[in-house]
Write a protein that holds these residues in place. Sequence first.
Motif, PDB file in Angstrom:
ATOM      1  N   GLN A  74       3.124  14.634  12.049  1.00 32.76           N
ATOM      2  CA  GLN A  74       1.872  14.153  12.647  1.00 32.76           C
ATOM      3  C   GLN A  74       1.057  13.325  11.664  1.00 32.76           C
ATOM      4  N   VAL A  75       1.175  13.647  10.382  1.00 29.70           N
ATOM      5  CA  VAL A  75       0.371  12.917   9.399  1.00 29.70           C
ATOM      6  C   VAL A  75       0.874  11.479   9.307  1.00 29.70           C
ATOM      7  N   VAL A  76       2.198  11.333   9.280  1.00 26.18           N
ATOM      8  CA  VAL A  76       2.762   9.983   9.213  1.00 26.18           C
ATOM      9  C   VAL A  76       2.366   9.210  10.473  1.00 26.18           C
ATOM     10  N   ALA A  77       2.453   9.896  11.613  1.00 23.49           N
ATOM     11  CA  ALA A  77       2.083   9.233  12.870  1.00 23.49           C
ATOM     12  C   ALA A  77       0.627   8.789  12.824  1.00 23.49           C
ATOM     13  N   SER A  78      -0.232   9.633  12.257  1.00 25.09           N
ATOM     14  CA  SER A  78      -1.648   9.257  12.274  1.00 25.09           C
ATOM     15  C   SER A  78      -1.932   8.080  11.337  1.00 25.09           C
ATOM     16  N   LEU A  79      -1.097   7.922  10.299  1.00 27.02           N
ATOM     17  CA  LEU A  79      -1.265   6.758   9.431  1.00 27.02           C
ATOM     18  C   LEU A  79      -1.024   5.476  10.236  1.00 27.02           C
ATOM     19  N   ALA A 134      -8.845   1.866   7.051  1.00 26.71           N
ATOM     20  CA  ALA A 134      -8.284   2.608   8.194  1.00 26.71           C
ATOM     21  C   ALA A 134      -7.516   3.831   7.700  1.00 26.71           C
ATOM     22  N   LEU A 135      -6.756   3.665   6.607  1.00 26.66           N
ATOM     23  CA  LEU A 135      -5.952   4.782   6.092  1.00 26.66           C
ATOM     24  C   LEU A 135      -6.833   5.882   5.500  1.00 26.66           C
ATOM     25  N   ARG A 136      -7.907   5.442   4.844  1.00 30.53           N
ATOM     26  CA  ARG A 136      -8.786   6.448   4.221  1.00 30.53           C
ATOM     27  C   ARG A 136      -9.404   7.357   5.271  1.00 30.53           C
ATOM     28  N   GLU A 137      -9.590   6.797   6.469  1.00 31.88           N
ATOM     29  CA  GLU A 137     -10.197   7.610   7.534  1.00 31.88           C
ATOM     30  C   GLU A 137      -9.279   8.724   8.016  1.00 31.88           C
ATOM     31  N   VAL A 138      -7.980   8.605   7.707  1.00 27.24           N
ATOM     32  CA  VAL A 138      -7.043   9.643   8.141  1.00 27.24           C
ATOM     33  C   VAL A 138      -7.349  10.960   7.422  1.00 27.24           C
ATOM     34  N   GLY A 139      -7.884  10.857   6.213  1.00 25.21           N
ATOM     35  CA  GLY A 139      -8.318  12.059   5.477  1.00 25.21           C
ATOM     36  C   GLY A 139      -7.154  12.840   4.889  1.00 25.21           C
ATOM     37  N   ILE A 160       0.866  -1.176   0.000  1.00 19.13           N
ATOM     38  CA  ILE A 160       0.000   0.000   0.000  1.00 19.13           C
ATOM     39  C   ILE A 160       0.904   1.227   0.000  1.00 19.13           C
ATOM     40  N   ASN A 161       0.656   2.060  -0.977  1.00 16.82           N
ATOM     41  CA  ASN A 161       1.508   3.208  -1.189  1.00 16.82           C
ATOM     42  C   ASN A 161       0.696   4.465  -0.884  1.00 16.82           C
ATOM     43  N   VAL A 162       1.199   5.275   0.020  1.00 18.45           N
ATOM     44  CA  VAL A 162       0.481   6.506   0.370  1.00 18.45           C
ATOM     45  C   VAL A 162       1.320   7.687  -0.106  1.00 18.45           C
ATOM     46  N   THR A 163       0.731   8.527  -0.944  1.00 21.41           N
ATOM     47  CA  THR A 163       1.447   9.716  -1.388  1.00 21.41           C
ATOM     48  C   THR A 163       0.610  10.949  -1.067  1.00 21.41           C
ATOM     49  N   GLY A 164       1.267  12.082  -1.008  1.00 22.21           N
ATOM     50  CA  GLY A 164       0.550  13.314  -0.698  1.00 22.21           C
ATOM     51  C   GLY A 164       1.603  14.359  -0.426  1.00 22.21           C
ATOM     52  N   ALA A 165       2.087  14.903  -1.520  1.00 20.50           N
ATOM     53  CA  ALA A 165       3.274  15.737  -1.517  1.00 20.50           C
ATOM     54  C   ALA A 165       3.460  16.556  -0.237  1.00 20.50           C
ATOM     55  N   GLY A 166       2.535  17.448   0.052  1.00 22.25           N
ATOM     56  CA  GLY A 166       2.714  18.325   1.204  1.00 22.25           C
ATOM     57  C   GLY A 166       2.475  17.598   2.512  1.00 22.25           C
ATOM     58  N   ASP A 191      -0.997   5.148  13.452  1.00 17.82           N
ATOM     59  CA  ASP A 191      -2.015   5.079  14.517  1.00 17.82           C
ATOM     60  C   ASP A 191      -3.259   4.367  14.019  1.00 17.82           C
ATOM     61  N   ALA A 192      -3.685   4.790  12.820  1.00 16.25           N
ATOM     62  CA  ALA A 192      -4.914   4.237  12.239  1.00 16.25           C
ATOM     63  C   ALA A 192      -4.759   2.733  12.022  1.00 16.25           C
ATOM     64  N   ILE A 193      -3.574   2.325  11.586  1.00 16.92           N
ATOM     65  CA  ILE A 193      -3.338   0.898  11.333  1.00 16.92           C
ATOM     66  C   ILE A 193      -3.285   0.129  12.652  1.00 16.92           C
ATOM     67  N   ALA A 194      -2.636   0.729  13.636  1.00 20.83           N
ATOM     68  CA  ALA A 194      -2.513   0.052  14.939  1.00 20.83           C
ATOM     69  C   ALA A 194      -3.891  -0.154  15.561  1.00 20.83           C
ATOM     70  N   ARG A 195      -4.776   0.816  15.373  1.00 21.92           N
ATOM     71  CA  ARG A 195      -6.117   0.705  15.981  1.00 21.92           C
ATOM     72  C   ARG A 195      -6.868  -0.507  15.466  1.00 21.92           C
ATOM     73  N   VAL A 196      -6.622  -0.895  14.193  1.00 19.10           N
ATOM     74  CA  VAL A 196      -7.325  -2.070  13.674  1.00 19.10           C
ATOM     75  C   VAL A 196      -6.455  -3.338  13.793  1.00 19.10           C
ATOM     76  N   ASN A 197      -5.358  -3.205  14.543  1.00 20.32           N
ATOM     77  CA  ASN A 197      -4.580  -4.378  14.934  1.00 20.32           C
ATOM     78  C   ASN A 197      -4.021  -5.166  13.734  1.00 20.32           C
ATOM     79  N   ILE A 198      -3.396  -4.433  12.829  1.00 19.36           N
ATOM     80  CA  ILE A 198      -2.847  -5.090  11.640  1.00 19.36           C
ATOM     81  C   ILE A 198      -1.322  -5.171  11.748  1.00 19.36           C
ATOM     82  N   THR A 199      -0.785  -6.319  11.392  1.00 22.59           N
ATOM     83  CA  THR A 199       0.664  -6.492  11.439  1.00 22.59           C
ATOM     84  C   THR A 199       1.281  -5.957  10.159  1.00 22.59           C
TER      85      THR A 199
END
Length: 472
Positions: free
Chosen positions: A340-345, A383-388, A328-334, A347-355
């Motif tokens: 914090q954005v990377v951390a929230s990514l 989970a990632l889409r919810e990060v917005g 899964i590739n996440v891009t978003g230049a700015g 975070d979102a994955i950890a909340r759904v307990n994915i390895t």
Amino acid sequence: MSQTGHSLLVMKFGGTNMGDAAAIRHSASLAARSVDEGVKVIVVVSAMAGVTNQLLKIADDAQKGDIAAANDEIAAMRTRHFTAAQELGASPDSAAVREIREMHETLRQAVYGVYLLRELTPRSRDLIVAFGERLSAPLMSLALEQSGRRAKHLTGGEAGILTDTNFGNAKPLPTTYERIKDRLSGFMAAGVIPVVSGFMGETEKGAITTLGRGGTDFSATIIGKALHADEVWGWKDVDGVMSADPRVVADARNVDTLSYGEVMELAYFGAKVLHPLAVTPLQDSGIPLRLKNSRDPDFPGTLVQAEPNNDQAHPVKAVTAIRNVSLINVTGAGALGVPQVVASLFDAIARVNITLLMVSQSSSMSNVSIAVQSGDAERTLSALREVGGDLRIEEQDGVAVLAIVGSGMRGQKGVSARMFTALADADVNILMISQGSSELNVSVAINGAEVDQATRAVHAAFRLNEAPVAAD
Ligand code: ADP
Ligand code: ASP
Ligand code: MG
């Protein structure tokens, strides 16, 4: 103390070693051999080969409404267990046969409940799937009794394995160790061999849990720690841990010694031979784990212990692969430039307990790539889409992760280069690279269709088919 210097061993027998009456009888003879040498043995058993998958299918069929298919499978399974019991000397009106009959009846009711509700929760799946181990333990008791030993079979819960409520992937609670000691010591003192159903435990409220696929290895080491065993022996259908999956690499060799850390990395990166958490209970106490071939019991197999045994010629000890991976590739230049954005990514994955199997971030901070099991991809994406934010999220499936493992690569130059060259020579494209900070492994993501050819190329490049050179 025995001739071999051991006084207490935990022996685990996997599905192949419990496959039918003949296999179970042979497994019982391996336990009996040590008992005859004066060793106290605790036996931990898996379900008969194929039964766990069959139970998972039964549960799925019931949830989908196909109760006829589920009942047919239960009937076939019942015949298999009855046949084995009979061949191990149980008469049709014996306590063992009655117990097996009752268990199938309870299983049928549990499956019927799933069918009525059309709902399969992780909790009910665990209840259903643990029947495999519950049914095989009486068969091992029969085989031990038939050879003149006294045995007592117990469910994981009865043996004292207490877990958290993480159904499907439960972990032992700290109190489990004292409890196991309390529950099993009496049998051992009385000269009775405890036969414990592996893979399963129980919550504090008495609900049945399972420890994750391959979890009987974990049950055995939990019990080994609790009883301060001299060693835990996992009997396998292979010579122990091999330098690669022997089904893929014909000239894979046995690895004679591995550290706990090395074997964990191997198991984590797909070597099916051991549950990834199996050695964790042994780490504090330093109890060794030995993986041995049931068809060649005098061969020492693989010794897993605290210290690695490094040989200069082989900085890498084994190559393994995880199939069915998605990138899964996440891009978003700015956006990704903001920590914090990377951390929230994550975070979102950890909340759904994915390895996460692999993670990499480009230094321009415009892209983060992660590798997950394909079965987890959907949940990861949502989970990632919810990060917005203005993030673009893309998925690539059909990927595999290939890893080389060995503590000898720590501080050694050129190991990764050798792997990359081998892959390039085999015309395999690398999609992503990561190296654990422990320097116990280097892993790469590649096209899934190329995984076998890549495994063979890397195995050959590190000369893993050649005998190790003894350390000075
Ligand atoms: P058990 O039921 O005894 O736990 P498993 O089937 O779970 O046995 O694991 C043993 C199998 O793991 C072997 O038959 C082999 O095909 C596979 N395997 C994959 N990678 C390795 C490896 N590196 N070393 C040994 N076996 C491996
Ligand atoms: N029977 C379980 C499984 O197939 C546990 C085990 O074999 O260790 O995953
Ligand atoms: Mg296994």
